[in-house]
Design a protein around this motif. Structure first.
Motif, PDB file in Angstrom:
ATOM      1  N   CYS A  38      -0.057   3.525   3.339  1.00  0.00           N
ATOM      2  CA  CYS A  38       0.322   3.178   4.712  1.00  0.00           C
ATOM      3  C   CYS A  38       1.418   2.124   4.809  1.00  0.00           C
ATOM      4  CB  CYS A  38      -0.904   2.742   5.518  1.00  0.00           C
ATOM      5  SG  CYS A  38      -1.447   1.058   5.179  1.00  0.00           S
ATOM      6  N   CYS A  45       0.861  -1.184   0.000  1.00  0.00           N
ATOM      7  CA  CYS A  45       0.000   0.000   0.000  1.00  0.00           C
ATOM      8  C   CYS A  45       0.898   1.234   0.000  1.00  0.00           C
ATOM      9  CB  CYS A  45      -0.892  -0.016   1.243  1.00  0.00           C
ATOM     10  SG  CYS A  45      -1.858   1.484   1.431  1.00  0.00           S
ATOM     11  N   CYS A  66      -6.562  -1.712   0.450  1.00  0.00           N
ATOM     12  CA  CYS A  66      -5.817  -1.948   1.690  1.00  0.00           C
ATOM     13  C   CYS A  66      -6.791  -2.152   2.854  1.00  0.00           C
ATOM     14  CB  CYS A  66      -4.919  -0.753   1.973  1.00  0.00           C
ATOM     15  SG  CYS A  66      -4.016  -0.882   3.518  1.00  0.00           S
ATOM     16  N   CYS A 114      -5.941   1.030   5.608  1.00  0.00           N
ATOM     17  CA  CYS A 114      -6.266   2.438   5.351  1.00  0.00           C
ATOM     18  C   CYS A 114      -7.304   2.614   4.241  1.00  0.00           C
ATOM     19  CB  CYS A 114      -5.002   3.223   5.006  1.00  0.00           C
ATOM     20  SG  CYS A 114      -4.340   2.846   3.382  1.00  0.00           S
TER      21      CYS A 114
HETATM   22 ZN   LIG Z   1      -2.887   1.087   3.367  1.00  0.00          ZN
END
Ligand SMILES: [Zn+2]
Ligand SMILES: [Zn+2]
Lengths: 218, 198
Positions: B15, B12, B26, B29
Protein backbone atom coordinates in the motif's frame (compact mmCIF):
# COMPACT_ATOMS: atom_id res chain seq x y z
CA UNK A 1 5.65 13.83 -11.61
CA UNK A 2 6.41 13.55 -7.90
CA UNK A 3 9.86 14.72 -6.91
CA UNK A 4 11.28 12.34 -4.29
CA UNK A 5 11.97 14.16 -1.03
CA UNK A 6 15.52 15.11 -0.08
CA UNK A 7 17.10 14.30 3.28
CA UNK A 8 16.56 17.84 4.66
CA UNK A 9 12.95 18.00 3.53
CA UNK A 10 12.07 14.64 4.96
CA UNK A 11 13.17 15.44 8.51
CA UNK A 12 10.06 17.14 9.86
CA UNK A 13 7.37 15.35 7.86
CA UNK A 14 5.06 13.02 9.82
CA UNK A 15 5.15 9.38 8.64
CA UNK A 16 1.50 9.58 7.60
CA UNK A 17 2.37 12.07 4.90
CA UNK A 18 5.14 10.01 3.34
CA UNK A 19 4.85 7.18 0.83
CA UNK A 20 7.55 4.85 -0.47
CA UNK A 21 7.42 3.77 -4.10
CA UNK A 22 6.76 -0.01 -3.99
CA UNK A 23 8.97 -0.49 -7.07
CA UNK A 24 12.09 1.52 -6.21
CA UNK A 25 11.72 2.56 -2.54
CA UNK A 26 12.01 6.30 -3.30
CA UNK A 27 10.44 8.35 -0.54
CA UNK A 28 7.75 10.83 -1.54
CA UNK A 29 5.65 13.34 0.28
CA UNK A 30 1.99 12.40 -0.22
CA UNK A 31 0.51 15.14 -2.42
CA UNK A 32 -2.28 16.97 -0.60
CA UNK A 33 -4.50 16.81 -3.64
CA UNK A 34 -4.33 15.00 -6.97
CA UNK A 35 -6.96 16.01 -9.52
CA UNK A 36 -9.31 13.37 -10.84
CA UNK A 37 -7.80 11.69 -13.91
CA UNK A 38 -4.38 13.14 -13.04
CA UNK A 39 -1.54 10.87 -12.01
CA UNK A 40 1.22 11.17 -9.44
CA UNK A 41 4.20 9.34 -10.91
CA UNK A 42 7.37 8.28 -9.10
CA UNK A 43 10.14 10.73 -10.03
CA UNK A 44 12.74 7.99 -9.85
CA UNK A 45 11.34 4.95 -11.67
CA UNK A 46 8.20 6.31 -13.33
CA UNK A 47 5.69 3.95 -11.66
CA UNK A 48 2.21 5.37 -11.14
CA UNK A 49 1.79 6.05 -7.42
CA UNK A 50 -1.63 7.68 -7.28
CA UNK A 51 -4.32 8.00 -9.96
CA UNK A 52 -7.60 8.97 -8.31
CA UNK A 53 -10.93 9.30 -10.16
CA UNK A 54 -13.83 11.24 -8.77
CA UNK A 55 -16.85 9.12 -7.87
CA UNK A 56 -14.64 6.06 -8.36
CA UNK A 57 -16.13 3.88 -5.60
CA UNK A 58 -19.73 4.21 -6.78
CA UNK A 59 -18.67 3.41 -10.34
CA UNK A 60 -16.55 0.45 -9.26
CA UNK A 61 -19.50 -0.96 -7.32
CA UNK A 62 -21.87 -0.47 -10.27
CA UNK A 63 -19.40 -2.10 -12.68
CA UNK A 64 -18.64 -4.99 -10.32
CA UNK A 65 -22.35 -5.70 -9.89
CA UNK A 66 -22.81 -5.58 -13.67
CA UNK A 67 -19.89 -7.97 -14.13
CA UNK A 68 -21.41 -10.42 -11.64
CA UNK A 69 -24.74 -10.41 -13.49
CA UNK A 70 -22.93 -10.94 -16.81
CA UNK A 71 -20.99 -13.86 -15.30
CA UNK A 72 -24.23 -15.54 -14.17
CA UNK A 73 -25.71 -14.99 -17.65
CA UNK A 74 -22.55 -16.38 -19.26
CA UNK A 75 -22.58 -19.50 -17.08
CA UNK A 76 -26.21 -20.41 -17.62
CA UNK A 77 -26.71 -19.80 -21.32
CA UNK A 78 -25.27 -21.54 -24.41
CA UNK A 79 -21.69 -20.54 -25.12
CA UNK A 80 -20.72 -22.05 -28.47
CA UNK A 81 -22.80 -24.13 -30.84
CA UNK A 82 -21.15 -26.44 -33.33
CA UNK A 83 -22.75 -27.78 -36.49
CA UNK A 84 -21.04 -30.37 -38.62
CA UNK A 85 -22.49 -32.83 -41.11
CA UNK A 86 -26.00 -32.00 -39.93
CA UNK A 87 -25.16 -32.76 -36.30
CA UNK A 88 -25.24 -30.32 -33.44
CA UNK A 89 -23.14 -30.12 -30.34
CA UNK A 90 -22.65 -27.29 -27.96
CA UNK A 91 -20.38 -26.31 -25.15
CA UNK A 92 -20.96 -24.10 -22.15
CA UNK A 93 -18.18 -22.27 -20.35
CA UNK A 94 -18.34 -24.94 -17.64
CA UNK A 95 -17.78 -27.62 -20.31
CA UNK A 96 -14.63 -25.80 -21.39
CA UNK A 97 -13.38 -25.75 -17.82
CA UNK A 98 -14.19 -29.44 -17.42
CA UNK A 99 -12.41 -30.43 -20.65
CA UNK A 100 -9.50 -31.87 -18.68
CA UNK A 101 -11.61 -33.71 -16.14
CA UNK A 102 -10.64 -37.22 -17.24
CA UNK A 103 -8.05 -38.92 -15.06
CA UNK A 104 -4.80 -37.25 -14.21
CA UNK A 105 -5.68 -33.99 -15.94
CA UNK A 106 -8.39 -33.20 -13.38
CA UNK A 107 -6.23 -30.65 -11.50
CA UNK A 108 -5.88 -28.70 -14.75
CA UNK A 109 -9.67 -28.60 -15.04
CA UNK A 110 -9.89 -27.12 -11.58
CA UNK A 111 -7.20 -24.58 -12.45
CA UNK A 112 -8.96 -23.52 -15.66
CA UNK A 113 -12.25 -23.19 -13.75
CA UNK A 114 -10.45 -21.08 -11.17
CA UNK A 115 -8.75 -18.80 -13.74
CA UNK A 116 -11.84 -18.05 -15.79
CA UNK A 117 -14.74 -18.30 -13.30
CA UNK A 118 -13.90 -18.64 -9.60
CA UNK A 119 -11.11 -16.07 -9.29
CA UNK A 120 -12.84 -13.35 -11.36
CA UNK A 121 -16.05 -13.83 -9.29
CA UNK A 122 -14.14 -13.92 -6.01
CA UNK A 123 -12.34 -10.67 -6.87
CA UNK A 124 -15.65 -8.96 -7.65
CA UNK A 125 -17.16 -10.13 -4.35
CA UNK A 126 -14.09 -9.03 -2.36
CA UNK A 127 -14.15 -5.60 -3.98
CA UNK A 128 -17.88 -5.21 -3.27
CA UNK A 129 -17.32 -6.34 0.34
CA UNK A 130 -14.61 -3.70 0.72
CA UNK A 131 -16.27 -0.76 -0.99
CA UNK A 132 -20.03 -1.04 -0.30
CA UNK A 133 -19.80 -0.10 3.42
CA UNK A 134 -17.43 2.78 2.59
CA UNK A 135 -19.80 4.28 0.03
CA UNK A 136 -22.78 3.79 2.35
CA UNK A 137 -20.94 5.84 4.97
CA UNK A 138 -20.68 2.92 7.37
CA UNK A 139 -17.44 1.86 9.10
CA UNK A 140 -15.18 -0.28 6.94
CA UNK A 141 -15.95 -4.02 7.00
CA UNK A 142 -14.00 -5.83 9.70
CA UNK A 143 -11.99 -7.90 7.23
CA UNK A 144 -11.69 -5.17 4.56
CA UNK A 145 -7.85 -5.02 4.61
CA UNK A 146 -7.62 -8.80 4.16
CA UNK A 147 -10.32 -8.79 1.49
CA UNK A 148 -8.79 -5.99 -0.57
CA UNK A 149 -5.27 -7.43 -0.23
CA UNK A 150 -6.55 -10.76 -1.51
CA UNK A 151 -8.36 -9.07 -4.41
CA UNK A 152 -5.09 -7.39 -5.41
CA UNK A 153 -3.03 -10.57 -5.02
CA UNK A 154 -5.46 -12.52 -7.22
CA UNK A 155 -5.32 -9.99 -10.04
CA UNK A 156 -2.65 -11.72 -12.17
CA UNK A 157 -4.54 -15.02 -11.82
CA UNK A 158 -7.83 -13.68 -13.10
CA UNK A 159 -7.68 -14.63 -16.77
CA UNK A 160 -11.10 -13.97 -18.30
CA UNK A 161 -9.66 -11.71 -20.99
CA UNK A 162 -7.07 -14.31 -21.99
CA UNK A 163 -9.84 -16.90 -22.24
CA UNK A 164 -11.71 -14.67 -24.72
CA UNK A 165 -8.66 -14.53 -27.00
CA UNK A 166 -8.38 -18.32 -26.59
CA UNK A 167 -11.97 -18.68 -27.81
CA UNK A 168 -11.16 -16.62 -30.90
CA UNK A 169 -8.16 -18.82 -31.70
CA UNK A 170 -10.19 -22.00 -31.13
CA UNK A 171 -12.91 -20.78 -33.50
CA UNK A 172 -10.35 -20.34 -36.27
CA UNK A 173 -8.84 -23.76 -35.58
CA UNK A 174 -12.18 -25.53 -35.79
CA UNK A 175 -13.41 -23.55 -38.81
CA UNK A 176 -12.24 -26.20 -41.26
CA UNK A 177 -14.11 -28.99 -39.46
CA UNK A 178 -17.42 -27.42 -38.65
CA UNK A 179 -19.47 -24.26 -38.36
CA UNK A 180 -19.42 -22.65 -34.94
CA UNK A 181 -21.95 -20.08 -33.81
CA UNK A 182 -21.30 -18.04 -30.68
CA UNK A 183 -24.26 -18.10 -28.27
CA UNK A 184 -25.45 -15.44 -25.77
CA UNK A 185 -22.90 -16.61 -23.19
CA UNK A 186 -20.11 -15.71 -25.60
CA UNK A 187 -21.30 -12.10 -25.86
CA UNK A 188 -22.01 -11.90 -22.12
CA UNK A 189 -18.49 -13.07 -21.38
CA UNK A 190 -17.00 -10.57 -23.85
CA UNK A 191 -18.99 -7.78 -22.18
CA UNK A 192 -17.79 -9.03 -18.79
CA UNK A 193 -14.17 -8.63 -19.87
CA UNK A 194 -14.85 -5.09 -21.11
CA UNK A 195 -16.62 -4.14 -17.85
CA UNK A 196 -13.79 -5.60 -15.75
CA UNK A 197 -11.13 -3.65 -17.64
CA UNK A 198 -13.17 -0.48 -17.17
CA UNK A 199 -13.58 -1.25 -13.47
CA UNK A 200 -9.84 -1.77 -13.00
CA UNK A 201 -9.20 1.63 -14.58
CA UNK A 202 -11.16 3.23 -11.71
CA UNK A 203 -9.25 1.40 -9.00
CA UNK A 204 -6.65 3.54 -7.27
CA UNK A 205 -4.91 1.65 -4.50
CA UNK A 206 -3.98 4.71 -2.45
CA UNK A 207 -7.56 6.01 -2.62
CA UNK A 208 -8.99 2.67 -1.49
CA UNK A 209 -6.44 2.05 1.29
CA UNK A 210 -6.91 5.59 2.58
CA UNK A 211 -10.70 5.08 2.64
CA UNK A 212 -10.38 1.75 4.45
CA UNK A 213 -8.06 3.38 6.98
CA UNK A 214 -10.42 6.34 7.49
CA UNK A 215 -13.44 4.00 7.66
CA UNK A 216 -11.78 1.95 10.37
CA UNK A 217 -11.28 4.95 12.65
CA UNK A 218 -15.04 5.50 12.94
CA UNK B 1 16.64 11.70 -3.49
CA UNK B 2 16.11 9.61 -0.37
CA UNK B 3 14.91 6.03 -0.23
CA UNK B 4 12.81 4.77 2.65
CA UNK B 5 15.79 2.64 3.68
CA UNK B 6 18.21 5.63 3.70
CA UNK B 7 15.77 7.41 5.99
CA UNK B 8 15.63 4.51 8.44
CA UNK B 9 12.13 3.65 7.31
CA UNK B 10 10.54 0.70 5.62
CA UNK B 11 7.95 1.10 2.86
CA UNK B 12 4.98 -1.24 2.47
CA UNK B 13 5.09 -2.77 -1.02
CA UNK B 14 1.36 -3.45 -0.90
CA UNK B 15 0.00 0.00 0.00
CA UNK B 16 3.00 2.36 0.01
CA UNK B 17 2.72 3.53 3.60
CA UNK B 18 6.02 3.97 5.47
CA UNK B 19 6.94 2.75 8.95
CA UNK B 20 9.92 2.87 11.26
CA UNK B 21 12.52 0.22 10.49
CA UNK B 22 11.78 -2.92 12.51
CA UNK B 23 7.98 -2.63 12.38
CA UNK B 24 6.82 -6.20 11.61
CA UNK B 25 3.63 -5.48 9.66
CA UNK B 26 1.97 -2.54 7.92
CA UNK B 27 -0.58 -0.87 10.19
CA UNK B 28 -2.78 0.10 7.24
CA UNK B 29 -3.00 -3.05 5.11
CA UNK B 30 -1.41 -5.69 7.34
CA UNK B 31 1.29 -6.78 4.85
CA UNK B 32 4.51 -8.09 6.41
CA UNK B 33 7.23 -5.46 6.05
CA UNK B 34 10.80 -5.92 4.93
CA UNK B 35 13.13 -3.26 3.68
CA UNK B 36 14.45 -5.59 0.99
CA UNK B 37 13.31 -9.11 0.30
CA UNK B 38 16.59 -11.01 0.86
CA UNK B 39 15.20 -14.33 -0.32
CA UNK B 40 13.75 -12.78 -3.47
CA UNK B 41 16.44 -14.00 -5.89
CA UNK B 42 16.50 -17.51 -4.40
CA UNK B 43 12.76 -17.84 -4.91
CA UNK B 44 13.01 -16.37 -8.41
CA UNK B 45 15.57 -19.04 -9.36
CA UNK B 46 13.58 -21.87 -7.75
CA UNK B 47 10.42 -20.96 -9.71
CA UNK B 48 12.48 -20.30 -12.84
CA UNK B 49 13.95 -23.82 -12.81
CA UNK B 50 10.54 -25.37 -12.07
CA UNK B 51 9.09 -23.44 -15.03
CA UNK B 52 11.90 -24.47 -17.36
CA UNK B 53 11.67 -28.13 -16.38
CA UNK B 54 7.90 -28.14 -16.95
CA UNK B 55 8.36 -26.41 -20.32
CA UNK B 56 10.36 -29.31 -21.80
CA UNK B 57 7.63 -32.02 -21.74
CA UNK B 58 5.16 -29.30 -22.77
CA UNK B 59 6.94 -29.20 -26.11
CA UNK B 60 7.73 -32.89 -26.52
CA UNK B 61 4.30 -34.36 -25.79
CA UNK B 62 1.09 -33.70 -27.75
CA UNK B 63 -1.14 -30.81 -26.79
CA UNK B 64 -4.10 -32.03 -28.87
CA UNK B 65 -5.18 -35.50 -29.98
CA UNK B 66 -7.49 -35.22 -32.97
CA UNK B 67 -9.22 -38.21 -34.49
CA UNK B 68 -11.41 -37.91 -37.55
CA UNK B 69 -13.00 -40.71 -39.58
CA UNK B 70 -9.89 -41.01 -41.69
CA UNK B 71 -7.01 -40.16 -39.44
CA UNK B 72 -5.57 -39.81 -35.97
CA UNK B 73 -3.24 -36.92 -35.39
CA UNK B 74 -1.31 -35.77 -32.37
CA UNK B 75 -0.10 -32.22 -32.48
CA UNK B 76 2.43 -30.52 -30.27
CA UNK B 77 2.46 -26.78 -29.58
CA UNK B 78 4.76 -26.02 -32.50
CA UNK B 79 3.06 -28.62 -34.68
CA UNK B 80 -0.34 -27.01 -34.06
CA UNK B 81 0.98 -23.62 -35.09
CA UNK B 82 2.55 -25.08 -38.25
CA UNK B 83 -0.79 -26.73 -39.17
CA UNK B 84 -2.57 -23.39 -38.82
CA UNK B 85 0.10 -21.75 -40.94
CA UNK B 86 -0.17 -24.35 -43.69
CA UNK B 87 -3.93 -23.94 -43.57
CA UNK B 88 -3.48 -20.27 -44.42
CA UNK B 89 -4.41 -18.88 -41.00
CA UNK B 90 -1.16 -16.98 -40.70
CA UNK B 91 -2.39 -14.43 -38.15
CA UNK B 92 -3.71 -17.06 -35.73
CA UNK B 93 -0.61 -19.21 -36.24
CA UNK B 94 1.44 -16.19 -35.19
CA UNK B 95 -0.70 -15.60 -32.07
CA UNK B 96 -0.22 -19.22 -31.00
CA UNK B 97 3.49 -19.15 -31.78
CA UNK B 98 4.04 -15.86 -29.94
CA UNK B 99 1.97 -16.82 -26.89
CA UNK B 100 3.30 -20.38 -26.54
CA UNK B 101 6.87 -20.22 -27.80
CA UNK B 102 8.22 -16.68 -28.16
CA UNK B 103 6.83 -15.25 -24.89
CA UNK B 104 7.80 -18.24 -22.68
CA UNK B 105 11.34 -18.45 -24.07
CA UNK B 106 11.85 -14.68 -24.01
CA UNK B 107 10.55 -14.72 -20.46
CA UNK B 108 12.98 -17.42 -19.31
CA UNK B 109 15.83 -15.43 -20.82
CA UNK B 110 14.65 -12.09 -19.44
CA UNK B 111 14.19 -13.36 -15.87
CA UNK B 112 17.57 -15.13 -15.89
CA UNK B 113 19.21 -12.05 -17.37
CA UNK B 114 17.65 -9.79 -14.70
CA UNK B 115 18.67 -12.11 -11.88
CA UNK B 116 22.25 -12.42 -13.17
CA UNK B 117 22.84 -8.83 -14.21
CA UNK B 118 21.25 -7.15 -11.23
CA UNK B 119 23.43 -4.24 -10.04
CA UNK B 120 25.95 -4.85 -12.85
CA UNK B 121 25.52 -1.43 -14.38
CA UNK B 122 27.90 -1.86 -17.31
CA UNK B 123 25.38 -4.37 -18.69
CA UNK B 124 22.12 -2.50 -18.25
CA UNK B 125 20.93 0.68 -16.54
CA UNK B 126 18.30 0.80 -13.79
CA UNK B 127 15.60 2.26 -16.00
CA UNK B 128 16.06 -0.36 -18.72
CA UNK B 129 16.02 -3.17 -16.14
CA UNK B 130 12.92 -1.76 -14.51
CA UNK B 131 11.23 -1.56 -17.92
CA UNK B 132 12.21 -5.14 -18.73
CA UNK B 133 10.82 -6.33 -15.41
CA UNK B 134 7.51 -4.53 -15.99
CA UNK B 135 7.13 -6.12 -19.43
CA UNK B 136 7.92 -9.61 -18.08
CA UNK B 137 5.45 -9.19 -15.24
CA UNK B 138 2.72 -7.95 -17.56
CA UNK B 139 3.06 -10.38 -20.42
CA UNK B 140 3.66 -13.77 -18.74
CA UNK B 141 0.03 -14.64 -18.06
CA UNK B 142 -0.91 -14.30 -21.74
CA UNK B 143 0.92 -17.56 -22.46
CA UNK B 144 -2.07 -19.33 -20.91
CA UNK B 145 -3.95 -18.82 -24.23
CA UNK B 146 -2.99 -22.21 -25.63
CA UNK B 147 -4.30 -24.06 -22.57
CA UNK B 148 -7.66 -22.35 -23.02
CA UNK B 149 -7.68 -23.10 -26.76
CA UNK B 150 -7.22 -26.80 -26.00
CA UNK B 151 -9.95 -26.69 -23.34
CA UNK B 152 -12.43 -25.05 -25.72
CA UNK B 153 -11.64 -27.34 -28.65
CA UNK B 154 -11.85 -30.47 -26.53
CA UNK B 155 -15.18 -29.50 -24.96
CA UNK B 156 -16.68 -28.29 -28.24
CA UNK B 157 -15.75 -31.11 -30.54
CA UNK B 158 -16.21 -33.84 -27.93
CA UNK B 159 -19.50 -35.28 -29.18
CA UNK B 160 -19.18 -34.41 -32.82
CA UNK B 161 -19.36 -37.07 -35.53
CA UNK B 162 -16.74 -35.45 -37.71
CA UNK B 163 -13.94 -35.49 -35.20
CA UNK B 164 -12.99 -36.08 -31.60
CA UNK B 165 -10.50 -33.81 -29.94
CA UNK B 166 -8.87 -34.76 -26.67
CA UNK B 167 -6.44 -32.75 -24.60
CA UNK B 168 -2.89 -34.07 -24.48
CA UNK B 169 -0.70 -34.29 -21.42
CA UNK B 170 1.41 -31.36 -22.67
CA UNK B 171 -1.47 -29.05 -21.71
CA UNK B 172 -0.82 -29.87 -18.05
CA UNK B 173 2.93 -29.29 -18.14
CA UNK B 174 2.51 -26.15 -20.23
CA UNK B 175 0.00 -24.69 -17.75
CA UNK B 176 2.38 -25.53 -14.90
CA UNK B 177 5.27 -23.90 -16.72
CA UNK B 178 3.28 -20.68 -17.22
CA UNK B 179 2.15 -20.63 -13.57
CA UNK B 180 5.72 -21.27 -12.30
CA UNK B 181 7.23 -18.48 -14.41
CA UNK B 182 4.48 -16.11 -13.28
CA UNK B 183 5.51 -16.98 -9.72
CA UNK B 184 9.16 -16.34 -10.63
CA UNK B 185 8.30 -12.82 -11.83
CA UNK B 186 6.06 -12.18 -8.81
CA UNK B 187 8.88 -13.24 -6.43
CA UNK B 188 11.22 -10.59 -7.80
CA UNK B 189 11.68 -7.56 -5.54
CA UNK B 190 12.21 -4.70 -8.04
CA UNK B 191 13.59 -2.42 -5.31
CA UNK B 192 16.94 -4.23 -5.46
CA UNK B 193 17.38 -3.00 -9.05
CA UNK B 194 17.77 0.55 -7.75
CA UNK B 195 19.93 -0.04 -4.70
CA UNK B 196 23.28 0.90 -6.24
CA UNK B 197 22.04 4.04 -7.98
CA UNK B 198 23.84 7.17 -6.84
ZN1 LIG C 1 0.59 -1.51 3.72
ZN1 LIG D 1 9.62 4.44 -7.97
Amino acid sequence: MQKPVSMEEFAGVPLDELRACPHCDALHRLPSHVRSRAKAVCGRCGSVLIAPRSGAFTRIIALAATALILMVAALFSPFLDLTAAGMHSNASILDAAMAFSQGIMLPLSLAVGAFIIVIPVLRLLLILYTLVPLVAGRPAAARAPVAFSLAEALKPWSMAEIFVIGVAVALVKVAGLATVTPGPAFWAFGALVFVTVLQDSFMDKEQIWAAIDAGRAK
Amino acid sequence: MVTARDAGLVGCTRCGRVHHMGTPACNRCGAPLSSRDDTSLQRVWAWWWAGLIAYIPANLYPMLLTSTLVSNTESTIVGGAVELFLHGDVGVALIVLIASVVIPIAKFMAIAFLAVSINKRHIMGEHAQHQLFSVVEFIGRWSMIDVFVVAILASLVRFSVVATINPGIAAVSFALSVAFTMQAALSFDPRIIWDDEK
